[in-house]
Scaffold this motif. Sequence first.
Motif, mmCIF file in Angstrom:
data_model
loop_
_atom_site.group_PDB
_atom_site.id
_atom_site.type_symbol
_atom_site.label_atom_id
_atom_site.label_comp_id
_atom_site.label_asym_id
_atom_site.label_seq_id
_atom_site.Cartn_x
_atom_site.Cartn_y
_atom_site.Cartn_z
ATOM 1 N N LEU A 95 0.819 -1.220 0.000
ATOM 2 C CA LEU A 95 0.000 0.000 0.000
ATOM 3 C C LEU A 95 0.853 1.272 0.000
ATOM 4 N N SER A 96 2.137 1.138 0.240
ATOM 5 C CA SER A 96 2.978 2.329 0.405
ATOM 6 C C SER A 96 3.490 2.839 -0.938
ATOM 7 N N ALA A 97 4.298 3.888 -0.865
ATOM 8 C CA ALA A 97 4.858 4.472 -2.096
ATOM 9 C C ALA A 97 6.184 3.813 -2.489
ATOM 10 N N ASP A 98 6.597 2.772 -1.752
ATOM 11 C CA ASP A 98 7.940 2.210 -1.968
ATOM 12 C C ASP A 98 8.184 1.714 -3.388
ATOM 13 N N PHE A 99 7.144 1.139 -4.006
ATOM 14 C CA PHE A 99 7.361 0.464 -5.297
ATOM 15 C C PHE A 99 6.434 0.985 -6.399
ATOM 16 N N ARG A 100 5.894 2.183 -6.228
ATOM 17 C CA ARG A 100 4.919 2.677 -7.228
ATOM 18 C C ARG A 100 5.582 3.197 -8.497
ATOM 19 N N LEU A 101 6.785 3.723 -8.357
ATOM 20 C CA LEU A 101 7.433 4.327 -9.524
ATOM 21 C C LEU A 101 8.300 3.293 -10.218
ATOM 22 N N ASP A 102 8.334 3.360 -11.556
ATOM 23 C CA ASP A 102 9.129 2.358 -12.277
ATOM 24 C C ASP A 102 10.521 2.870 -12.607
ATOM 25 N N ASP A 103 10.855 4.067 -12.152
ATOM 26 C CA ASP A 103 12.113 4.673 -12.545
ATOM 27 C C ASP A 103 12.852 5.165 -11.295
ATOM 28 N N ALA A 104 14.061 4.623 -11.077
ATOM 29 C CA ALA A 104 14.798 4.926 -9.838
ATOM 30 C C ALA A 104 15.188 6.407 -9.758
ATOM 31 N N GLU A 105 15.469 7.007 -10.911
ATOM 32 C CA GLU A 105 15.855 8.429 -10.876
ATOM 33 C C GLU A 105 14.680 9.309 -10.476
ATOM 34 N N GLU A 118 16.573 -1.995 -7.689
ATOM 35 C CA GLU A 118 16.368 -3.116 -8.616
ATOM 36 C C GLU A 118 14.981 -3.752 -8.446
ATOM 37 N N LEU A 119 14.317 -3.460 -7.306
ATOM 38 C CA LEU A 119 12.993 -4.051 -7.079
ATOM 39 C C LEU A 119 11.883 -3.302 -7.816
ATOM 40 N N LEU A 120 12.168 -2.063 -8.212
ATOM 41 C CA LEU A 120 11.091 -1.228 -8.774
ATOM 42 C C LEU A 120 10.432 -1.896 -9.982
ATOM 43 N N GLU A 121 11.226 -2.487 -10.830
ATOM 44 C CA GLU A 121 10.651 -3.068 -12.059
ATOM 45 C C GLU A 121 9.928 -4.390 -11.779
ATOM 46 N N THR A 122 10.021 -4.901 -10.547
ATOM 47 C CA THR A 122 9.345 -6.171 -10.254
ATOM 48 C C THR A 122 7.903 -5.953 -9.767
ATOM 49 N N PHE A 123 7.521 -4.697 -9.525
ATOM 50 C CA PHE A 123 6.148 -4.387 -9.093
ATOM 51 C C PHE A 123 5.373 -3.733 -10.238
ATOM 52 N N VAL A 124 4.062 -3.950 -10.266
ATOM 53 C CA VAL A 124 3.232 -3.231 -11.235
ATOM 54 C C VAL A 124 2.298 -2.284 -10.476
ATOM 55 N N TYR A 125 1.965 -1.169 -11.120
ATOM 56 C CA TYR A 125 1.116 -0.164 -10.487
ATOM 57 C C TYR A 125 -0.309 -0.727 -10.345
ATOM 58 N N GLY A 126 -0.910 -0.522 -9.163
ATOM 59 C CA GLY A 126 -2.101 -1.296 -8.816
ATOM 60 C C GLY A 126 -3.454 -0.710 -9.130
ATOM 61 N N LEU A 127 -3.515 0.388 -9.877
ATOM 62 C CA LEU A 127 -4.825 0.983 -10.160
ATOM 63 C C LEU A 127 -5.436 0.268 -11.365
ATOM 64 N N ALA A 128 -6.479 -0.537 -11.103
ATOM 65 C CA ALA A 128 -7.019 -1.438 -12.129
ATOM 66 C C ALA A 128 -7.421 -0.700 -13.400
ATOM 67 N N GLU A 129 -8.074 0.452 -13.247
ATOM 68 C CA GLU A 129 -8.605 1.165 -14.416
ATOM 69 C C GLU A 129 -7.479 1.646 -15.330
ATOM 70 N N ALA A 130 -6.264 1.771 -14.768
ATOM 71 C CA ALA A 130 -5.144 2.275 -15.561
ATOM 72 C C ALA A 130 -4.181 1.161 -15.970
ATOM 73 N N ASN A 131 -4.274 -0.009 -15.312
ATOM 74 C CA ASN A 131 -3.201 -1.002 -15.500
ATOM 75 C C ASN A 131 -3.711 -2.435 -15.354
ATOM 76 N N ARG A 132 -4.954 -2.671 -15.759
ATOM 77 C CA ARG A 132 -5.605 -3.954 -15.477
ATOM 78 C C ARG A 132 -4.836 -5.150 -16.045
ATOM 79 N N ASP A 133 -4.404 -5.043 -17.279
ATOM 80 C CA ASP A 133 -3.769 -6.214 -17.906
ATOM 81 C C ASP A 133 -2.495 -6.612 -17.173
ATOM 82 N N ALA A 134 -1.740 -5.617 -16.712
ATOM 83 C CA ALA A 134 -0.490 -5.928 -16.013
ATOM 84 C C ALA A 134 -0.763 -6.524 -14.623
ATOM 85 N N ILE A 135 -1.849 -6.093 -13.995
ATOM 86 C CA ILE A 135 -2.151 -6.585 -12.632
ATOM 87 C C ILE A 135 -2.622 -8.044 -12.675
ATOM 88 N N ARG A 136 -3.368 -8.371 -13.742
ATOM 89 C CA ARG A 136 -3.877 -9.751 -13.869
ATOM 90 C C ARG A 136 -2.709 -10.726 -13.833
#
Length: 349
Positions: A95-105, A118-136
Amino acid sequence: MTRVSILGGSGYGGGELLRLLLGHPHAEIGQVTSRRLAGKPIARAHPNLRGRTDLRFADPDDLDPCNLLFLALPHGAASERWDELEPLAERFVDLSADFRLDDAERYAAHYGPHPRPELLETFVYGLAEANRDAIRGAARVAAGGCNATVSILALLPLYEAGLVDPSRTVLDVKGGASEGGAEVDTGSHHPVRRGVVRPYRPTGHRHAAEIGQMLRRVVPEGSDVRVHMSVTAVELVRGAALLAHAFPTDVVTERDLWKVYRARYGGEPFVRLVAERSGPYRFPEPKLLAGTNYCDVGFEVDPEGGRIVVAAAIDNLMKGSAGQAVQAMNLMMGWDETAGLGFSGLHPC
Ligand SMILES: NC(=O)c1ccc[n+]([C@@H]2O[C@H](COP(=O)([O-])OP(=O)(O)OC[C@H]3O[C@@H](n4cnc5c(N)ncnc54)[C@H](OP(=O)(O)O)[C@@H]3O)[C@@H](O)[C@H]2O)c1
């Protein structure tokens, strides 16, 4: 049943996760942690759940493996202890902001250096309406921030349709006190907080980073995407209410906007377009959304100023946090996306 546990269960996000999971048809709650309240009944922190469960808080160090672990910790805590957490579950929703961004810079520009970039790219953003296919089917999901969620949902249709100048949108968010979590500080003390309309972050709100990230994905590559965001603390317990001021690149009518928003959100179970043309409820109102997973969206065109005003509202602890996280879990697990999220709110309240 799928065994689901919550790390950080005594806080506001954790409490809402518990409330939702206790009524969920496919999830069974394993453990719920609190350092302060380890061994104590859940109702000590969440009196609304009195009589609903015999669970007691567990110490975070005593977590057993589970199928899915919700992380409801303060910013930075999950990434710092990731090596301990990783073996505990097959799937994670943070639920936190730790892994929401895909870019370390970009993360570093808003939050400082990431302890585990290195963990950033292993998480997908969780807002279904914006990222449903990736969350599935994803194994690791980072639920969006509350003020970011209401903003992204308000703006996505306009940006996708290329109707507005992507570099000029102004976001004016009013947020309730629970946005700050259950931890007490000098700003949340009753005599200080009561009656406030307090500019909290006129500039520099960190959620602008994830809003930009998600809008950049839907506009032509190389577009200059900038959101100008201000957040004001107001006297609400729950709720984030947005007025977005967007500037069309061509003449736009309300009829055009209805077409675009209906086409985008007509099939979305948790986005409702507010269609009343008169009366007190002609724009989204966070009070009506308390406890629900809905985002209500409305709009008006200002013909004189060449401006589109989009109004949107959510419950920050639900669509802005725990509700969005359960919706993401449903997608990850291949369940009905709406499972456990049926509450339609109270009126009057
Ligand atoms: N509040 C909102 O509207 C909202 C919306 C979207 C996202 N978020 C994000 O969601 C996360 C949780 O927010 P919240 O509002 O639920 O916060 P909160 O009310 O302060 O709860 C934090 C929880 O984490 C536990 N905790 C704190 N430090 C810990 C540590 N080092 N190790 C283990 N447990 C620890 C606390 O319990 P004990 O002290 O009892 O252990 C508590 O259960 C935050 O990252 C926040 O930014 C919040």
